[in-house]
Enzyme design. Sequence first.
Site, PDB file in Angstrom:
ATOM      1  N   LYS A 189       0.823  -1.224   0.000  1.00  0.00           N
ATOM      2  CA  LYS A 189       0.000   0.000   0.000  1.00  0.00           C
ATOM      3  C   LYS A 189       0.852   1.268   0.000  1.00  0.00           C
ATOM      4  O   LYS A 189       0.618   2.175  -0.799  1.00  0.00           O
ATOM      5  CB  LYS A 189      -0.937  -0.045   1.207  1.00  0.00           C
ATOM      6  N   THR A 236       3.979   1.517  -0.838  1.00  0.00           N
ATOM      7  CA  THR A 236       4.723   1.496  -2.103  1.00  0.00           C
ATOM      8  C   THR A 236       3.868   2.060  -3.228  1.00  0.00           C
ATOM      9  O   THR A 236       4.332   2.880  -4.035  1.00  0.00           O
ATOM     10  CB  THR A 236       5.146   0.050  -2.431  1.00  0.00           C
ATOM     11  N   ARG A 272       2.054   8.395   6.939  1.00  0.00           N
ATOM     12  CA  ARG A 272       2.374   8.302   8.362  1.00  0.00           C
ATOM     13  C   ARG A 272       3.853   7.994   8.580  1.00  0.00           C
ATOM     14  O   ARG A 272       4.553   7.545   7.676  1.00  0.00           O
ATOM     15  CB  ARG A 272       1.541   7.194   9.018  1.00  0.00           C
ATOM     16  N   LYS A 317       6.194  -6.685  10.781  1.00  0.00           N
ATOM     17  CA  LYS A 317       5.543  -6.040   9.635  1.00  0.00           C
ATOM     18  C   LYS A 317       6.521  -5.269   8.756  1.00  0.00           C
ATOM     19  O   LYS A 317       6.364  -5.155   7.556  1.00  0.00           O
ATOM     20  CB  LYS A 317       4.436  -5.101  10.144  1.00  0.00           C
ATOM     21  N   ALA A 326      -4.084   1.487  12.438  1.00  0.00           N
ATOM     22  CA  ALA A 326      -5.492   1.483  12.046  1.00  0.00           C
ATOM     23  C   ALA A 326      -6.291   0.374  12.716  1.00  0.00           C
ATOM     24  O   ALA A 326      -7.514   0.406  12.697  1.00  0.00           O
ATOM     25  CB  ALA A 326      -5.622   1.359  10.532  1.00  0.00           C
ATOM     26  N   PHE A 359      -3.781  -0.512   6.955  1.00  0.00           N
ATOM     27  CA  PHE A 359      -4.405  -1.819   6.765  1.00  0.00           C
ATOM     28  C   PHE A 359      -5.471  -1.779   5.667  1.00  0.00           C
ATOM     29  O   PHE A 359      -5.375  -1.007   4.722  1.00  0.00           O
ATOM     30  CB  PHE A 359      -4.948  -2.356   8.090  1.00  0.00           C
ATOM     31  N   PHE A 382       3.383  -9.011  -9.563  1.00  0.00           N
ATOM     32  CA  PHE A 382       4.539  -9.853  -9.266  1.00  0.00           C
ATOM     33  C   PHE A 382       4.892 -10.635 -10.537  1.00  0.00           C
ATOM     34  O   PHE A 382       4.019 -10.923 -11.366  1.00  0.00           O
ATOM     35  CB  PHE A 382       4.226 -10.828  -8.121  1.00  0.00           C
ATOM     36  N   TRP A 395       7.033  -0.911  -7.721  1.00  0.00           N
ATOM     37  CA  TRP A 395       8.151  -1.464  -6.950  1.00  0.00           C
ATOM     38  C   TRP A 395       9.373  -1.604  -7.847  1.00  0.00           C
ATOM     39  O   TRP A 395      10.483  -1.222  -7.462  1.00  0.00           O
ATOM     40  CB  TRP A 395       7.784  -2.832  -6.356  1.00  0.00           C
TER      41      TRP A 395
END
Length: 573
Positions: A82, A84, A105, A116, A290, A318, A399, A427
């Site tokens: 997210k 990224t 954030r 995480k 969150a 999230f 991916f 990415w």
Amino acid sequence: MLDIKKFSGSDIEIAQTVYPEHALHIKDVAKKADIPEEFIEYYGKYKAKVDFGFLKQNQGKKKDGKLILVTAINPTPAGEGKTTTTVGVADGLSLIGKKTLVAIREPSLGPVFGVKGGAAGGGWAQVIPMEDINLHFTGDFHAIGAANNLLAAMIDNHIYQQNKLNLDPRKIIWRRCIDMNDRQLRFVTDGLGGGANGFPREDGFDITAASEIMAILCLASDIDDLKNRLGRIIVGYTYGKKSDGGEQPVTADQLNAHGAMAALLKDALKPNLAQTLEGNPALIHGGPFANIAHGCNSIMATRIALKCADYVVTEAGFGADLGAEKFLDIKCRFAGFKPSAVVIVATIRALKSHGGAGKADLEKENIELLEKGLPNLLQHVENITQVYKLPAIVAINAFPKDTKAELELVEKKCRELGVNAAISEVWAKGGEGGVKLAEEVVRLCEQPNNFEFAYDVNLSIEEKIEAVAKKIYRADGVVIMRDAQKHIKQIEKLGLDKVPICMAKTQYSFSDDALLLGAPRGWRLTVRDVKISAGAGFIVVFTGEIMTMPGLPPVPAAEKIDIDSAGKISGLF
């Protein structure tokens, strides 16, 4: 910028190819954002604080830019990307000639050293200096922890020093905090060692991201509002008898703590300015989780961003059932924001995981499991477009082993709901990999929308909980436990019930059971407790087994992080 096709590696290795040698000086980043130097407070060459005087100077002078929210499906171990995507969309918008700014954030040290990871993006869609951002940055979290624990110390000192407010030690609800995952501190007994060392009582710690002060910092509009909100914090309740009106709340301003707390937060209230790997401005400020708080960056940072750019890309923590719901129902309500578009991030791997695929099967084509997991994405899409009435696009974070058939199935199912899906390759390619997504975002931003909240704050607490449970989670109903019922009545008696609710719920499922993946039906939401956060201005609703102090995993990420004799950090993702 470097030729991004010439290098690949871990997130930190990619970031270190740009920073510091190829990074812009922060004064040049500020120029890009049209923030005059008089409002910049330098923290070295590559990060700075933006003084709130900038907002006052620009109030009413410039039309706000368009606000784009990036959210996601319910997270899985397969990952969604997210942050990224947030950074990549902003870089993509910049590449197509749009004046853009990122507003996200700050990371908590708990996840950084836990499981995480950080919150600086990944690959070629990151904000830098990523090591600083993920470790201490400008010290905002430490300031929040200090203010939180100053209040805790003043509470216990007040009891020790004659307790003129008649505060009942058994009814203190203010907990200490630390910015670390430490399960040992969830429940402690303190004040031991005799009368000279305090009054013995049961206590505990929350992680700093769960402190009400974090929420207050992110929702405050200026220093005066910050101080007023701090003063309204309820720390506990008095001894009470029916004959004298029963127990009464005790607040931080009654302890005369709010002024000193605000002084500690003076600099933390100022948003932080950094940059993406492609040199685009990024405001990084605040860090509530969150799943146990409201999960958005600060209102102040978002307001500054909207004055500086034509397009502001922000994210909420999230999945859309948590972060986006709170962004829309709490942050937008308080600040008067109206998003222009929503990006919902998903991966083929994560959708197969929601369909029941094991880790070993994620890279193999499996249309059947993908179809089983797709309802999770589709429910998030329906919530955004039908409950909140906002235009949306699905970003498929690609991916290498995603197959054509899998991608086409996701695109087809999204089109059936009237929403387009775009492949995101940010990415691997940075802004270049987000151009198609950026172009679709621009198209959506030009469409009219009829943004609505999920509930009216003037409903009862039970009705607001039920609205979120049924509209967003698709629960059949709500079960409110005895403690929660008692505290709801207490909040209503105090006249503090006409505020938004902040759901504390597992991030892994639409339900309150982390193991119920996909889009579960035929279940009821269990509310274990509720708590008024009077300073933040919302009611926290605790569901399931959610905790405000996480623990470390069997192999913490901290075990892989190191630094060499030259000061170069490794292992940070």
